[in-house]
Design an enzyme around this catalytic site. Structure first.
Site, mmCIF file in Angstrom:
data_model
loop_
_atom_site.group_PDB
_atom_site.id
_atom_site.type_symbol
_atom_site.label_atom_id
_atom_site.label_comp_id
_atom_site.label_asym_id
_atom_site.label_seq_id
_atom_site.Cartn_x
_atom_site.Cartn_y
_atom_site.Cartn_z
ATOM 1 C CE LYS A 149 -33.310 -58.211 -25.787
ATOM 2 N NZ LYS A 149 -33.722 -57.057 -26.414
ATOM 3 C CB THR A 196 -29.143 -57.786 -24.691
ATOM 4 O OG1 THR A 196 -29.944 -57.112 -24.526
ATOM 5 C CG2 THR A 196 -29.643 -59.058 -24.091
ATOM 6 C CE LYS A 240 -25.483 -60.746 -26.603
ATOM 7 N NZ LYS A 240 -25.596 -58.673 -26.079
HETATM 8 P P1 NAD Z 1 -22.681 -53.712 -32.908
HETATM 9 O O1 NAD Z 1 -21.426 -54.737 -32.936
HETATM 10 O O2 NAD Z 1 -23.775 -52.951 -34.062
HETATM 11 O O3 NAD Z 1 -22.531 -52.428 -31.615
HETATM 12 C C1 NAD Z 1 -21.732 -52.982 -30.984
HETATM 13 C C2 NAD Z 1 -20.730 -51.512 -30.894
HETATM 14 O O4 NAD Z 1 -20.129 -51.159 -29.026
HETATM 15 C C3 NAD Z 1 -20.136 -51.524 -32.263
HETATM 16 O O5 NAD Z 1 -19.792 -50.354 -32.742
HETATM 17 C C4 NAD Z 1 -18.338 -51.737 -31.714
HETATM 18 O O6 NAD Z 1 -17.512 -51.038 -32.030
HETATM 19 C C5 NAD Z 1 -18.533 -51.010 -29.873
HETATM 20 N N1 NAD Z 1 -17.834 -50.983 -28.705
HETATM 21 C C6 NAD Z 1 -17.489 -52.499 -28.448
HETATM 22 N N2 NAD Z 1 -16.420 -52.712 -27.093
HETATM 23 C C7 NAD Z 1 -16.205 -51.520 -26.789
HETATM 24 C C8 NAD Z 1 -15.463 -50.600 -26.328
HETATM 25 N N3 NAD Z 1 -14.883 -51.361 -25.166
HETATM 26 N N4 NAD Z 1 -16.118 -49.256 -26.220
HETATM 27 C C9 NAD Z 1 -16.221 -48.713 -27.019
HETATM 28 N N5 NAD Z 1 -17.195 -49.159 -28.255
HETATM 29 C C10 NAD Z 1 -17.299 -50.626 -28.499
HETATM 30 O O7 NAD Z 1 -24.786 -54.238 -31.855
HETATM 31 P P2 NAD Z 1 -25.758 -53.309 -31.749
HETATM 32 O O8 NAD Z 1 -26.763 -54.353 -32.903
HETATM 33 O O9 NAD Z 1 -25.995 -52.383 -31.746
HETATM 34 O O10 NAD Z 1 -26.108 -54.421 -30.564
HETATM 35 C C11 NAD Z 1 -26.074 -53.544 -28.548
HETATM 36 C C12 NAD Z 1 -26.475 -54.295 -27.543
HETATM 37 O O11 NAD Z 1 -28.236 -54.192 -27.557
HETATM 38 C C13 NAD Z 1 -25.808 -56.004 -27.666
HETATM 39 O O12 NAD Z 1 -25.980 -56.389 -26.560
HETATM 40 C C14 NAD Z 1 -27.743 -56.115 -28.806
HETATM 41 O O13 NAD Z 1 -27.645 -57.904 -27.684
HETATM 42 C C15 NAD Z 1 -28.681 -55.835 -28.395
HETATM 43 N N6 NAD Z 1 -29.469 -55.441 -28.687
HETATM 44 C C16 NAD Z 1 -29.247 -55.136 -29.865
HETATM 45 C C17 NAD Z 1 -30.309 -55.276 -31.240
HETATM 46 C C18 NAD Z 1 -30.407 -55.406 -32.538
HETATM 47 O O14 NAD Z 1 -31.262 -55.808 -33.034
HETATM 48 N N7 NAD Z 1 -29.085 -54.951 -33.242
HETATM 49 C C19 NAD Z 1 -32.000 -55.492 -30.690
HETATM 50 C C20 NAD Z 1 -32.113 -55.746 -29.223
HETATM 51 C C21 NAD Z 1 -30.925 -55.617 -28.315
#
Ligand code: NAD
Length: 307
Positions: free
Chosen positions: A178, A103, A253
Site C-alpha cells: 500500500k 493504513t 498521511k
Molecule cells: P475516520 O477517521 O473516518 O474513521 C476512523 C474511526 O475510528 C472514527 O470513527 C473514530 O472515531 C474511530 N476510532 C478512533 N479511535 C477508536 C478507538 N479507540 N476505538 C474505536 N473506534 C475508534 O477514517 P477513515 O477515512 O474511515 O479511515 C480509516 C482508515 O482507512 C485509515 O487508516 C485510513 O488511512 C484508511 N483509508 C482511508 C481511505 C479514505 O478514503 N478515507 C482510503 C484508504 C484507506
C-alpha cells in the site's frame, strides 16, 4: 473452523468512520451478524441504521466473534485497541481471525500480528484502496499480508467488501505494498500535473496532450482516471473543484508512512521525498481537504498560468 460465510458467522467491527461504517453496513447487508463499536456514539448510531448491532465497548463487540475487523486512523490507535485488559486481544475468542483494514506503519502491522498470534488468534493486515466510494460500493481492493491459509479463510468476507484481494506476502506485506503504491501514485500525479502545465506554456491544448499520452507511454491512473485538469476526463475531481476522491490529507498521511520506511531502509528515493514535501505543503490550508490532483493548481499558479 467452519467457512466464514454469512450464515452463522459473526463479525465485530471496530472503527465505524468513513471507511469502516460502509464496510460494516455491507457485511450486514450480505447477511453477516455484525457488531460494531466506535468511540464516537454517532458513528455507532449510523451503523445501527444500516443493520449493525451497536456495542458499548470493544469487549462487547468482539466477544464470541469469528472475525474482528478494524478501520482506525493510525497504528498507535490500532495497537491501543489490540492491547490492554479492555482490548481486542484480551477479549476475542481463541482462533478468531483479526483483519485490520487501516493504513498503518509496516512495523506496527507486524507487531499487531505477532501479538495476536501470541494470544492464540489469527491476524491479517489488509489495507485498502478505493476510498469511501469503493467502501460504499463494495469494490475496494485489499492488499493482504499474513499466512496463506488465513487469507483464504478471510476471502468470503473480503469478497463482500471488495472486488479484489491480493495476498502480498507475510504479515506487514499488505501495508508495505500500500505504501509503495501510494508513493508511486503521488509521484505520478505530480508528474502529470507538471506535463499539463508545460503543455499549456507551450501553447498546446489539454485535450491534445491527453489524447496522446493517455494511450501512449505516459499513461497511468493519475492521467487516465484522475486527470488533474478539467475537461478530458469528465469524472475526474478537477471538474468539480477538486472535491475528493482521495484527499490531500490522506495522501500526506500515506507519504509520511512511506517516507518513514524510506528513512529506515536507506532507499535512495529522491522523487518520493520530493512528493512528500509537495503534499506536506498542500496539507496546510484549504487544499488539505481537496483531491490530491489539486497539485496541478499549485503548479499552475507558480507557473503564472491563469485559468
Ligand atoms: P475516520 O477517521 O473516518 O474513521 C476512523 C474511526 O475510528 C472514527 O470513527 C473514530 O472515531 C474511530 N476510532 C478512533 N479511535 C477508536 C478507538 N479507540 N476505538 C474505536 N473506534 C475508534 O477514517 P477513515 O477515512 O474511515 O479511515 C480509516 C482508515 O482507512 C485509515 O487508516 C485510513 O488511512 C484508511 N483509508 C482511508 C481511505 C479514505 O478514503 N478515507 C482510503 C484508504 C484507506
Amino acid at each position: 473452523m467452519s467457512a466464514l460465510t454469512p450464515d452463522g458467522t459473526t463479525v465485530a467491527f471496530v472503527g465505524l468512520g468513513h471507511m469502516g461504517g460502509p464496510m460494516a453496513a455491507n457485511l450486514a447487508k450480505a447477511g453477516y451478524a455484525v457488531r460494531g463499536f466506535d468511540v464516537v456514539p454517532e458513528a455507532v448510531a449510523k451503523a445501527e441504521e444500516a443493520g449493525v448491532t451497536g456495542a458499548a465497548s470493544i469487549a462487547e463487540a468482539v466477544a464470541g466473534a469469528d472475525v474482528v475487523m478494524t478501520s482506525l486512523p493510525n497504528g498507535a490507535l490500532l495497537l491501543g485497541c489490540y492491547r490492554g485488559e479492555d482490548g481486542i486481544l484480551a477479549h476475542a475468542q481463541p482462533g478468531a481471525l483479526l483483519v485490520d483494514t487501516s493504513t498503518v506503519d509496516v512495523d506496527d502491522a507486524r507487531a499487531a500480528a505477532d501479538e495476536a498470534r501470541a494470544a492464540g488468534l489469527r491476524a491479517l493486515d489488509a489495507p485498502v484502496s478505493g476510498g469511501v466510494v469503493g467502501a460504499e460500493a463494495g469494490t475496494l481492493a485489499f492488499m493482504v499480508g499474513g499466512p496463506e491459509a488465513d487469507v483464504e479463510a478471510a476471502r468470503p468476507v473480503l469478497d463482500v467488501l471488495g472486488a479484489r484481494a491480493v495476498r502480498c506476502g507475510d504479515s506487514g506485506a499488505g501495508q508495505a505494498v500500500k505504501l509503495c503504491n501510494n508513493m508511486l501514485l503521488a509521484i505520478h500525479q505530480i508528474g502529470v500535473a507538471e506535463a499539463f502545465a508545460l503543455a499549456e506554456k507551450l501553447g498546446v491544448e489539454d485535450q491534445a496532450l491527453y489524447d496522446v499520452s493517455s494511450v501512449a507511454t505516459g499513461q497511468c491512473w493519475a492521467l487516465n482516471v484522475n486527470c488533474p485538469v478539467p475537461g478530458p476526463v469528465p469524472t475526474s475531481p478537477a471538474n468539480r473543484e477538486y472535491q475528493p476522491g482521495f484527499a490531500v490529507s490522506l495522501m500526506n498521511k500515506d507519504l509520511g508512512l512511506a517516507l518513514a520506511a524510506v528513512e529506515k531502509t536507506g532507499v535512495h528515493a529522491e522523487l518520493g521525498r520530493h512528493a512528500g514535501e509537495v503534499y506536506r505543503a498542500l496539507n496546510e490550508g484549504e487544499t488539505a481537504g481537496k483531491d490530491f490532483s489539486v497539485v496541478y493548481r499549485a503548479i499552475a499558479e507558480r507557473s503564472g498560468i491563469e485559468r
